[in-house]
Design an enzyme around this catalytic site. Structure first.
Site, short mmCIF file in Angstrom:
data_model
loop_
_atom_site.label_atom_id
_atom_site.label_comp_id
_atom_site.label_asym_id
_atom_site.label_seq_id
_atom_site.Cartn_x
_atom_site.Cartn_y
_atom_site.Cartn_z
N TRP A 1 0.76 -1.29 -0.02
CA TRP A 1 0.16 0.08 0.04
C TRP A 1 0.86 1.31 0.17
CZ3 TRP A 1 -4.41 -0.88 -2.09
CH2 TRP A 1 -4.91 -2.01 -1.89
N ASP B 1 -1.62 6.86 6.32
CA ASP B 1 -2.88 5.84 5.83
C ASP B 1 -3.07 4.79 6.82
OD1 ASP B 1 -4.26 3.93 4.81
OD2 ASP B 1 -3.24 3.46 3.11
N LYS C 1 -12.89 -1.69 6.94
CA LYS C 1 -12.15 -2.64 8.19
C LYS C 1 -12.59 -2.56 9.27
CE LYS C 1 -8.81 -2.25 4.52
NZ LYS C 1 -8.74 -3.28 3.65
N1 PMP Z 1 -4.46 1.51 2.11
C1 PMP Z 1 -4.40 0.31 2.93
C2 PMP Z 1 -3.58 0.09 4.01
C3 PMP Z 1 -5.39 -0.56 2.41
O1 PMP Z 1 -5.53 -1.77 3.22
C4 PMP Z 1 -6.30 -0.55 1.49
C5 PMP Z 1 -7.20 -1.46 0.95
N2 PMP Z 1 -7.01 -2.73 1.32
C6 PMP Z 1 -6.08 0.67 0.82
C7 PMP Z 1 -5.26 1.62 1.12
C8 PMP Z 1 -7.04 0.64 -0.45
O2 PMP Z 1 -8.23 1.13 -0.07
P1 PMP Z 1 -9.33 1.45 -1.13
O3 PMP Z 1 -9.51 0.23 -2.16
O4 PMP Z 1 -10.77 1.58 -0.46
O5 PMP Z 1 -9.22 2.71 -1.93
#
Ligand code: PMP
Length: 363
Positions: free
Chosen positions: A105, A175, A199
């Site tokens: 991420w 994040d 989550k």
């Molecule tokens: N950052 C983290 C730490 C995540 O776990 C996730 C999704 N699993 C995301 C970003 C992306 O999130 P989204 O698909 O809701 O944009």
């Protein structure tokens, strides 16, 4: 009713009592004759839901008065663009953003930022396949960076910050999609915190941004107004129609969390649950988790079986035991048990018991 323990990384399990309350109120919210889905976002009923939801989140995280709570859309991936569009304008262009790369991420966030700024990867754990958080004294920060970005919990790698870094006067942005509300944090150490909801908060579609007031009002001209934090804050998260139903469910989750004793109570249970998992994983060669002990995530526990040819059997037999959604992310394989706030201790106990039985059978 069939009861399963859902280890999905997200959209993830919600507290059973919240789902039940939502079901009870689905067609007629508090005798209004309306479903929350049908309410005008500007009406009296929904305004009350929105305010209560924000106030409960503020209380749960002890958000200081000089921070705005924004209820947005687009998810954390959209924030990967929205954050730079709102923050690089504070600096003369081209500005530099510092990143710490701890895995999947973080890497996605870094990739997106290239469109808006110069990127400096101040530290990375790529040398050990993203199994640890680089120590703060190894980071090579840019003195005049627009901000420093970290991902406090890598949902796929199962790597979690065990400390809040001090980056001096440069704004720290995090994040926290997969560990918000799971452990006590000091919001005042961060300039901006953001998280997708799916989550620990509620249904997908809602994105939470908690931003210090001085982070507002610097959006680049190309930033869509609906994603300009100042516009969103000035309109009390109603610049556009907010995701009303996810906000309502998040409100139920927050109220439930407060009843259960808040974030401190959750953290205690989360330590207990994750310790149970890791102690067992470390006691056997049949399974393995490769993350350095200090940075093992309390929320996402990835592990591999010593013999990957048993993976399909493991998943099938787990499902027969009502333990579902344990497959690891396709980029890393193996298994992953996501054990967010809504996963009861009983679910983890049952998983560990199943893993022991499976090992006996095939070990
Ligand atoms: N950052 C983290 C730490 C995540 O776990 C996730 C999704 N699993 C995301 C970003 C992306 O999130 P989204 O698909 O809701 O944009």
């Amino acid at each position: 009713m069939k009861r399963v323990f859902n280890f999905s990384p997200g959209p993830a399990a919600l507290p059973k009592e919240v789902i039940q309350q939502a079901a009870d109120e689905m067609t007629n919210w508090r005798d209004s004759g309306l479903s929350v889905m049908e309410m005008s976002h500007r009406g009296k009923e929904f305004t009350e839901i929105l305010e209560t939801t924000k106030n409960d989140l503020r209380a749960l995280l002890a958000v200081p008065d000089n921070y705005k709570i924004l209820l947005m859309q687009g998810g954390a991936i959209a924030e990967n663009a929205i954050v730079p569009m709102n923050l690089v304008g504070k600096k003369s262009q081209p500005a530099t953003i510092d990143f710490v790369n701890t895995g999947h991420w973080s890497a996605k966030t870094i990739h997106e930022a290239h469109k808006y700024a110069k990127v400096n990867v101040a530290a990375s754990s790529e040398d050990k396949n993203f199994t640890y958080v680089p120590a703060r004294d190894t980071w090579k920060l840019t003195p005049d960076a627009a901000y420093v970005h970290i991902c406090t919990n890598e949902t796929i790698g199962g790597v979690e910050f065990d400390y809040t870094p001090d980056v001096g006067n440069v704004p720290l942005v995090a994040d926290m999609s997969s560990n918000i509300l799971s452990r006590e944090i000091d919001i005042s150490k961060y300039a901006v915190v953001y998280a997708g909801a799916q989550k620990n908060i509620g249904p997908a579609g809602l994105t939470i941004v908690i931003a210090r007031e001085d982070m507002l009002g610097h959006a680049l001209p190309i930033c869509p107004s609906a994603f300009d934090w100042k516009e969103v804050a000035d309109h009390d998260s109603m610049f556009n129609t907010p995701p009303t139903y996810p906000i309502y469910i998040a409100g139920l989750v927050f109220a439930n969390l407060r009843r259960l004793g808040g974030v401190a109570a959750m953290e205690k249970i989360n330590i207990e649950k994750s310790t149970l998992m890791y102690n067992y994983l470390d006691s056997t060669d049949f399974y393995k988790n490769s993350v350095s002990i200090a940075n093992r995530s309390r929320m996402n526990v990835p592990f591999v079986l010593h013999d990957a040819s048993l993976d399909a059997k493991f998943l099938a037999e787990a499902a027969q035991n009502d333990l579902v959604q344990l497959k690891g992310h396709s980029s890393v394989g193996g298994m992953r048990a996501s054990i967010y706030n809504a996963m009861p201790l009983e679910g983890v106990q049952k998983l560990v018991a199943f893993m022991k039985d499976f090992e006996k059978k095939y070990g």
